[in-house]
Scaffold this motif. Structure first.
Motif, mmCIF file in Angstrom:
data_model
loop_
_atom_site.group_PDB
_atom_site.id
_atom_site.type_symbol
_atom_site.label_atom_id
_atom_site.label_comp_id
_atom_site.label_asym_id
_atom_site.label_seq_id
_atom_site.Cartn_x
_atom_site.Cartn_y
_atom_site.Cartn_z
ATOM 1 N N LEU A 100 0.515 -1.501 0.261
ATOM 2 C CA LEU A 100 -0.172 -0.245 0.142
ATOM 3 C C LEU A 100 1.246 1.293 -0.279
ATOM 4 C CD1 LEU A 100 -2.895 -1.343 2.913
ATOM 5 C CD2 LEU A 100 -2.842 -0.466 0.400
ATOM 6 N N TRP A 147 -2.246 12.743 -4.151
ATOM 7 C CA TRP A 147 -2.240 10.493 -3.879
ATOM 8 C C TRP A 147 -1.195 10.440 -2.291
ATOM 9 C CZ3 TRP A 147 0.008 7.075 -8.002
ATOM 10 C CH2 TRP A 147 -0.470 6.078 -7.448
ATOM 11 N N GLY A 192 -10.665 3.319 9.267
ATOM 12 C CA GLY A 192 -12.246 2.504 8.888
ATOM 13 C C GLY A 192 -11.985 1.387 7.507
ATOM 14 N N ASP A 194 -8.086 -2.916 3.541
ATOM 15 C CA ASP A 194 -6.777 -2.783 2.065
ATOM 16 C C ASP A 194 -7.037 -2.542 1.380
ATOM 17 O OD1 ASP A 194 -3.798 -4.470 4.239
ATOM 18 O OD2 ASP A 194 -4.944 -2.500 4.567
ATOM 19 N N ARG A 216 -8.343 0.492 0.158
ATOM 20 C CA ARG A 216 -7.299 1.479 0.325
ATOM 21 C C ARG A 216 -6.092 1.003 -1.160
ATOM 22 N NH1 ARG A 216 -5.776 4.451 4.690
ATOM 23 N NH2 ARG A 216 -6.831 3.441 6.459
ATOM 24 N N GLU A 217 -6.206 -0.247 -1.652
ATOM 25 C CA GLU A 217 -5.739 -0.387 -2.830
ATOM 26 C C GLU A 217 -6.526 0.032 -4.213
ATOM 27 O OE1 GLU A 217 -3.661 -3.408 -4.696
ATOM 28 O OE2 GLU A 217 -2.765 -3.079 -2.951
ATOM 29 N N GLU A 251 -8.031 2.619 -3.802
ATOM 30 C CA GLU A 251 -8.041 4.685 -4.200
ATOM 31 C C GLU A 251 -6.828 4.412 -4.930
ATOM 32 O OE1 GLU A 251 -9.933 5.814 -0.573
ATOM 33 O OE2 GLU A 251 -8.147 5.642 -0.451
ATOM 34 N N ASN A 252 -5.529 3.842 -4.323
ATOM 35 C CA ASN A 252 -4.577 3.426 -4.975
ATOM 36 C C ASN A 252 -4.552 3.482 -6.627
ATOM 37 O OD1 ASN A 252 -2.536 4.725 -3.357
ATOM 38 N ND2 ASN A 252 -2.879 2.308 -2.082
#
Lengths: 672, 209
Positions: free
Chosen positions: A340, A414, B183, B186, B189-190, B192-193
């Protein structure tokens, strides 16, 4: 079309002429409108045909290729169908129709631009792909047959015919609109709207072209080419050389102040921000890399795996806790960190490369551009290549200006996201560790004690245990007293007496082992012989060789083989004599009160028989236990001792007395 | 153990460096939000580092030092064992001599030598037995003492870690509460990336690879 208007006699009223003109134009207008709608309909129909039938039949092509060929044709279909629907709705509106059509176009302007620009930009690639297909005759044949089946009018050009249709359509819109516009009266309410619509559609086309050009420029220059030196050298030809030299001269001119540099504040700001952003990204990436490395090193050391062989208690818990931590919590943390935080940073760093190249190229092109501007001022015209170079620069510039802000902003956002993820990861790690530790800590004996109290407790305990350890150490280090003095060789007691009387009791030493003399002055002695010390160092000052007297001979012997021989020996001195062999192993501060572990119960016995020669003296027999009353005589002479033996009192020579361990009587008898 | 603590310290230092460099970047001047975030992160990191140092100190005091002290007893122990070994050699030697004399015919000189040998043997024997006994007593005691000796050390080790990590949790919990949407799983988040990456790629100035 009826030319009734012109056939009428010109004496007809102006109104009539105007009227028929108007009629004609209205007719033309409605025809144009009809054309618009019909063509839109057929266009949409064709699109649908291509997208569904043709595409689904071209199964033998890989999916990636199909995507390239047809790109966003589905989106085009959607937009077109909405548009058509709108058009069809206007059909009923009669007078308002034109106005509505104009508005519709304006409404759809944005959508058209978005959708078609993607398709057009992609079109070149599709053409390349088609060319590749044409090289394979079999494939070409198949494709051709499929096209023939579905779209007969495609003819021999096949797929390319189909693919070019959207391009043709979007360029047709302005023309169609133009036609409608021509036939609309300038004072009609719809006119301004139509005018706007037409120009809007023309803009759309211009933008699409611009977009395409930018894309080309971008893709040409963004890629970093990994060229070997040889390839680079091969690329140098006169053209590139001249290009570079002109650029260099331009730059020098600017530096020298001969030529004004075009200052583009806006661009410079953008560039500066871009540089900061890229610096931030690179730094962050490096730091995270270091962090990961350190994490690896930390996990590498596994103290909990060393076995101390301590069952139960906190140690086991610690071991299991540490094992858990390492294998699960930290591993998870590491993986999440990598996925991440690290990987996005790497992608970011890669993404920076493109804009950097473009900025560099822009600078080059700027130099060209300025030179060309000069030339334009001087000469007034340019060659085709120079025009192209100007356009390239302008395209680059506008591209960068348009997209850099967005880029910067995205990167900053980002980065923010990544940082927040990092924080969250740390928090999660802490939570995990705590969860696991809480379980073990409640089993620890002192868990209810608060932290400062616990620390004090630990300190105290440690203090105690360290003193304990020290005592252990001393135990191990203390040197047991060496064996009690060795028995005398038989027949040497007179020698002992002689030495004793000559030198005094403090100077007598006994050899602990056989000594073989090596040097000229060294003595050869056997074990157990008594000698008297003359000097405790030799002529050179070495204290390891001592000069001794055996009663007959004098010479040197190694000091290490001598042991103090006390005729009345005492416990303390035995332990402290410096000649003992393992004395140098003693700790620096040997406790003088080394307690031998086998306490010897000693008693004074008579070592030799003694005949009393006067009434003050008392007779002794060898081995007889005596009690010393006074260790010296009336005059204070230590050579005589007052003893009591067998109930009698008297003086005996002190040298005839010895302390011996009482359980062990002398094993041999003196020859009397 | 020492290396482990060193690595721990190094890790913490590099974490501080991250935030420090970020703070020094001029981007912070422009963007207020970014600045806030980075300042908060920096403060958190510095506090974490302080706690880590404290933890390491505590471990140093309560675990590493005792370990060292315990280990320092061993050389003396070894020395004592060696001395016993020597005494054993002497004893054996003399014992052999005595036995040799015993086997010979009992003539006068032999008897005298036998006596003498026995005399020599006796003290050596006593010495050896004394040393042996001592070691036999002390060594098990020493070995057994380690049980009690180390209990507090390990306890302290665990506790130090707990203290540190609870601090860490608190600090970072506050931080994320403030700045982040807590909250997020993962996968989110992935995603979003990925989304950001594709947005970036959509820009034509970014090279497609």
């Amino acid at each position: 079309m009826a030319h009734c208007g012109t056939d009428e006699p010109s004496s007809g009223s102006l109104d009539g002429e105007g009227q028929s003109l108007e009629d004609r134009s209205l007719l033309q207008q409605s025809l144009a409108i009809r054309e618009l709608m019909d063509t839109e309909d057929s266009y949409l129909h064709m699109l649908r045909l291509c997208a569904s039938d043709v595409r689904s039949r071209l199964q033998q092509l890989p999916q990636g290729d199909l995507d390239v060929l047809f790109s966003n044709i589905d989106e085009i279909i959607q937009v077109s169908s909405r548009f058509l629907h709108g058009l069809q709705e206007t059909a009923s509106k009669e007078e308002k129709q034109v106005l509505l059509i104009g508005n519709l176009f304006l409404e759809f302007q944005e959508d058209f631009e978005q959708v078609y620009k993607v398709y057009c930009a992609n079109y070149d690639q599709a053409l390349l792909l088609l060319k590749a297909y044409q090289k394979e005759p079999e494939l070409q044949q198949e494709i051709q047959s499929i096209i023939q089946a579905v779209v007969p009018q495609a003819g021999p050009s096949g797929l390319s015919f189909i693919l070019v249709i959207p391009l043709q359509r979007v360029t047709k819109y302005p023309l169609l609109l133009q036609k409608i516009l021509e036939n609309t009266l300038p004072d009609a309410s719809a006119y301004p709207v139509l005018l706007r619509a037409t120009s809007a559609l023309q803009d759309v086309n211009a933008n699409i072209n611009e977009y395409k050009m930018r894309k080309e420029v971008a893709s040409k220059y963004t890629k970093v080419e990994q060229l070997t030196l040889r390839e680079r050298l091969a690329r140098i030809n006169t053209h590139t050389l001249s290009k570079k030299t002109t650029r260099l001269s331009q730059m020098l001119k600017q530096e020298a102040g001969l030529v004004p540099r075009t200052e583009d504040k806006e661009f410079d700001d953008l560039e500066e921000k871009f540089q900061w952003v890229s610096l931030c990204v690179t730094e962050l990436k490096n730091n995270v890399a270091t962090y990961l490395d350190n994490l690896e090193a930390f996990l590498h050391f596994r103290p909990h795996e060393c076995d101390l062989d301590i069952p139960g208690g906190p140690v086991v818990q610690y071991c299991s806790l540490a094992r858990d931590l390492q294998h699960e919590a930290f591993l998870e943390f590491k993986q999440r960190l990598k996925g991440l935080v690290w990987r996005p940073l790497c992608s970011l760093a890669k993404a920076l490369v493109g804009p950097q190249n473009l900025i560099k190229k822009r600078l080059d092109k700027l130099l060209d551009f300025e030179r060309l501007e000069e030339k334009l001022l001087e000469v007034g015209s340019m060659t085709y290549e120079e025009e192209a170079a100007r356009h390239t620069y302008q395209a680059l510039n506008s591209l960068l200006v348009a997209e850099l802000p967005k880029f910067n902003q995205l990167v900053v956002e980002w980065l923010g996201q990544i940082l927040r993820t990092f924080m969250a990861l740390q928090r999660d790690l802490a939570k995990q560790v705590l969860q696991r530790a809480e379980g073990s800590i409640s089993q620890l004996p002192h868990h209810h004690i608060s932290e400062p109290a616990f620390r004090k407790l630990v300190e105290d305990t440690l203090g105690q245990t360290s003193t304990q350890l020290l005592s252990f150490r001393e135990n191990f280090e203390k040197v047991l007293p060496p064996s009690t003095s060795q028995p005398l060789l038989p027949g040497s007691e007179s020698q002992v007496q002689a030495l004793l009387s000559k030198y005094g009791p403090g100077k007598l030493y006994q050899t602990t082992s056989n000594i073989s003399g090596a040097g000229t002055l060294d003595l050869t002695l056997s074990r157990g012989q008594i000698v008297a010390l003359l000097q405790n160092k030799d002529t050179k000052g070495h204290s390891s060789r001592w000069l001794v007297d055996t009663g007959g001979h004098r010479g040197y012997v190694p000091a290490g083989k001598l042991q103090l021989y006390r005729v009345i020996p005492s416990e303390e001195h035995r332990g402290q004599a410096g000649v003992q062999q393992d004395s140098h192993h003693l700790a620096p501060a040997p406790a003088p009160a080394l307690v031998p572990s086998t306490p010897t119960v000693t008693q004074v016995v008579a070592a030799y028989p003694f005949m009393a020669r006067s009434t003050h003296e008392v007779s002794l027999q060898a081995g007889q236990p005596v009690t010393i009353l006074e260790a010296h005589d009336k005059k204070g002479n230590p050579e005589w001792s007052l003893v009591e033996v067998n109930g009698q009192r008297g003086y005996v020579p002190s040298g005839f007395l010895a302390r011996a361990p009482s359980p062990a009587p002398w094993g041999w008898t003196l020859p009397s | 153990m020492k290396k482990s603590t060193d690595a721990d310290l190094a890790m913490s230092k590099s974490a501080v460096k991250i935030s420090l460099d970020l703070l020094s970047n001029p981007l912070c001047e422009q963007d207020q939000d970014f600045l806030n975030m980075v300042t908060a992160l920096d403060m958190a990191m510095k506090r974490m580092d302080a706690f880590n140092q404290e933890k390491v100190n505590q471990i140093q005091k309560t675990v590493i030092e005792p370990l060292k002290r315990f280990g320092s007893v061993f050389p003396s122990l070894n020395m004592a064992v060696k001395r016993r070994e020597q005494a054993l050699q002497d004893y054996r030697r003399l014992q052999a001599k005595v036995e040799k004399y015993e086997e010979k015919e009992k003539t006068g000189p032999v008897l005298a030598k036998l006596h003498q040998a026995r005399e020599e043997l006796r003290p050596v024997q006593e010495d050896f037995e004394a040393k042996n006994k001592q070691l036999l007593d002390e060594m098990p005691r020493f070995y057994g003492s380690r049980l009690d000796y180390f209990q507090p050390s390990f306890e302290s080790l665990i506790r130090a870690q707990v203290v540190y990590y609870s601090e860490m949790h608190k600090i970072f919990g506050d931080l994320t509460q403030q700045l982040d949407q807590p909250g997020h799983s993962d996968e989110q988040r992935e995603r979003e990336n990925e989304a950001k990456l594709s947005e970036l790629r959509a820009l034509s100035i970014v090279a497609d690879d």
